[in-house]
Scaffold this active site. Structure first.
Site, PDB file in Angstrom:
ATOM      1  N   PHE A 277      23.315  27.478  35.934  1.00 40.73           N
ATOM      2  CA  PHE A 277      24.315  26.940  34.997  1.00 40.73           C
ATOM      3  C   PHE A 277      25.558  27.825  35.063  1.00 40.73           C
ATOM      4  O   PHE A 277      25.476  29.039  34.917  1.00 40.73           O
ATOM      5  CB  PHE A 277      23.793  26.907  33.555  1.00 40.73           C
ATOM      6  CG  PHE A 277      24.792  26.329  32.594  1.00 40.73           C
ATOM      7  CD1 PHE A 277      24.857  24.960  32.400  1.00 40.73           C
ATOM      8  CD2 PHE A 277      25.700  27.141  31.926  1.00 40.73           C
ATOM      9  CE1 PHE A 277      25.813  24.406  31.539  1.00 40.73           C
ATOM     10  CE2 PHE A 277      26.653  26.598  31.068  1.00 40.73           C
ATOM     11  CZ  PHE A 277      26.700  25.222  30.875  1.00 40.73           C
TER      12      PHE A 277
ATOM     13  N   ASP B  53      27.141  35.652  38.426  1.00 41.19           N
ATOM     14  CA  ASP B  53      27.543  35.125  37.122  1.00 41.19           C
ATOM     15  C   ASP B  53      26.735  35.826  36.034  1.00 41.19           C
ATOM     16  O   ASP B  53      25.564  35.524  35.818  1.00 41.19           O
ATOM     17  CB  ASP B  53      27.315  33.607  37.090  1.00 41.19           C
ATOM     18  CG  ASP B  53      27.707  32.981  35.751  1.00 41.19           C
ATOM     19  OD1 ASP B  53      27.927  33.725  34.783  1.00 41.19           O
ATOM     20  OD2 ASP B  53      27.770  31.737  35.684  1.00 41.19           O
TER      21      ASP B  53
ATOM     22  N   LYS C 150      31.182  35.393  27.367  1.00 42.62           N
ATOM     23  CA  LYS C 150      30.330  35.389  26.168  1.00 42.62           C
ATOM     24  C   LYS C 150      30.480  36.624  25.264  1.00 42.62           C
ATOM     25  O   LYS C 150      31.317  36.613  24.401  1.00 42.62           O
ATOM     26  CB  LYS C 150      28.878  35.108  26.552  1.00 42.62           C
ATOM     27  CG  LYS C 150      28.740  33.650  27.019  1.00 42.62           C
ATOM     28  CD  LYS C 150      27.378  33.060  26.900  1.00 42.62           C
ATOM     29  CE  LYS C 150      27.486  31.541  27.054  1.00 42.62           C
ATOM     30  NZ  LYS C 150      26.707  30.979  28.162  1.00 42.62           N
TER      31      LYS C 150
HETATM   32  C1  LIG Z   1      27.509  29.889  29.041  1.00 39.05           C
HETATM   33  C2  LIG Z   1      27.588  30.138  30.493  1.00 39.05           C
HETATM   34  C3  LIG Z   1      28.726  29.755  31.246  1.00 39.05           C
HETATM   35  C4  LIG Z   1      29.873  28.979  30.649  1.00 39.05           C
HETATM   36  O1  LIG Z   1      30.540  29.694  29.669  1.00 39.05           O
HETATM   37  P1  LIG Z   1      31.544  28.920  28.655  1.00 39.05           P
HETATM   38  O2  LIG Z   1      32.253  30.029  27.950  1.00 39.05           O
HETATM   39  O3  LIG Z   1      30.685  28.079  27.765  1.00 39.05           O
HETATM   40  O4  LIG Z   1      32.449  28.100  29.492  1.00 39.05           O
HETATM   41  C5  LIG Z   1      28.759  30.098  32.585  1.00 39.05           C
HETATM   42  N1  LIG Z   1      27.737  30.761  33.158  1.00 39.05           N
HETATM   43  C6  LIG Z   1      26.638  31.130  32.473  1.00 39.05           C
HETATM   44  C7  LIG Z   1      25.551  31.873  33.169  1.00 39.05           C
HETATM   45  C8  LIG Z   1      26.514  30.819  31.120  1.00 39.05           C
HETATM   46  O5  LIG Z   1      25.409  31.156  30.452  1.00 39.05           O
END
Ligand SMILES: *Cc1c(COP(=O)(O)O)cnc(C)c1O
Length: 387
Positions: free
Chosen positions: A134, A219, A248
């Protein structure tokens, strides 16, 4: 009548409709506690969906925001700024490799930037991502995201993205070629069901990228900032990525993202990318206070100790509804034999807020400042609901 009701009714009328919401209006928070409009307390294992690692309203962050709010709120990156200069240096010193840093406003935006940088730096186009990965909801990040229900309504997406099974080095080696710009993966898949990388997988990904001249993009939007027991989850493996993607919990709950690019790639070409709000002084002031708190309160170690304790307690419970308990640090998932939704509601009724990660995984993402006493209550509620 509940004081939650008029808030819920008011929001319902004008909200986009995109979010399946819980019947609860959260109005206040402190540490790992949230309060609804009736003043009822909840133990927070949603943790702002990963944005609240530091707990709610950390006093040092609140003070930094208050001071900066009356000093300067807006300063685009065409100018230099004291808070930004200090934050870049402090974040660079905390990263596990020498880096230049691009600042932006969310996880998806940081992923978008990372993908663009990979194409710029490699002169290639193809991206290899992972099944169950994701990376966000914008068109580029969505192209890297695997879940078909997120992707299919928006096809055609960005071309030249492929997905390989997460954790399988052989399949990754087969997919990466001389035309690959980058491999993009999470050190622990969060939304995809709380799946830590198997031992040796990240090192294999590094080696495969090196062999083919591709970049390794990691990521850490969900795993970063002490969540897994290290300031960054990649530190468990010792692997050095080309690009590290953060968001985050970077600014203790405020919207901010960052992309760290290894200095071996040099500075990026002027004008190739940008963001009006990127490097905003209020966010930099909050992120500075947050980073100092992660370090001074030794939150990586707290996450490691509390996560190990929680995994052990959950694994010792007789839970016939649970197939597996897994996690790293305080990123914990319980894979159930059935759908998770009714159990989330049952936990909410007992005063514990938790998340799903896919249809049948219960995910616990508490602020890292959660107390053992609060964790005991979480364990007892889970035993009650899933036992
Ligand atoms: C939540 C998340 C995203 C997206 O972040 P947003 O601030 O909601 O756009 C991307 N990568 C990972 C691994 C995430 O958990």
């Amino acid at each position: 009548m509940s004081a939650n009701d008029p808030i819920i009714a008011g929001e319902q009328q004008f909200t986009s409709g995109l979010y399946p919401k819980r019947p609860l209006a959260i109005v206040r928070g402190i540490g790992a506690r949230l309060y609804d409009a009736d003043g009822r307390a909840y133990i927070d294992c949603v943790g702002g969906q990963g944005a609240a690692n530091l707990g709610h309203c950390h006093p040092a962050v609140v003070a930094a925001i208050q001071a900066q709010a009356s000093t300067l709120l807006s300063c685009p990156e065409i100018f230099y700024n004291d808070q930004r200069a200090a934050y870049l240096a402090e974040l660079a010193a905390a990263l596990p490799f020498p880096a230049r840093i691009f600042l932006c406003n969310s996880g998806a935006e940081a992923v978008e930037a990372g993908l663009k940088f990979a194409r710029l730096l490699s002169g290639r186009r193809a991206i290899v991502a992972t099944m169950r990965g994701f990376h966000g909801r914008t068109m580029g990040a969505l192209s890297a995201t695997w879940e078909p229900k997120y992707r299919e309504p928006f096809a055609p997406l960005v071309p030249e993205f492929t997905h390989v099974p997460y954790g399988d080095s052989e399949r990754l080696a087969e997919a990466v070629a001389e035309t690959t710009a980058a491999v993009l993966l999470e050190p622990v898949q969060g939304e995809g069901g709380v799946r830590p990388a198997p031992a040796g997988y990240l090192a294999a990904a590094r080696r495969i990228c090196d062999e083919q001249g591709a970049l390794l993009l990691v990521d850490e939007v969900q795993t970063g900032f002490a969540r897994t027991g290290r300031l960054f989850a990649i530190e468990h493996s010792g692997v050095v990525p080309d690009v590290l993607i953060l968001a985050k919990s970077i600014a203790a709950g405020l919207p901010m993202g960052a992309v760290a690019i290894h200095t071996r790639h040099g500075p990026l070409p002027g004008g190739a990318h940008g963001s009006t709000f990127g490097g905003n002084p209020l966010l930099c002031a909050a992120a500075r206070a947050a980073l100092r708190a992660y370090q001074e309160e030794d939150l990586p170690h707290q996450a490691e100790a509390k996560g190990a304790w929680l995994l052990e307690r959950l694994r010792a419970l007789p839970l016939p509804a649970v197939r597996e308990v897994r996690g790293l640090g305080l990123l914990v998932g319980l894979e159930l034999k059935s759908r998770v939704q009714p159990f989330l509601q049952a936990l909410l009724e007992r005063g514990v807020l938790a998340l799903p990660a896919g249809p049948n995984v219960l995910r616990l993402l508490p602020p890292l400042v959660i107390t053992y006493e609060e964790l005991e209550t979480v364990v007892a509620s889970i035993a009650d609901v899933l036992g």
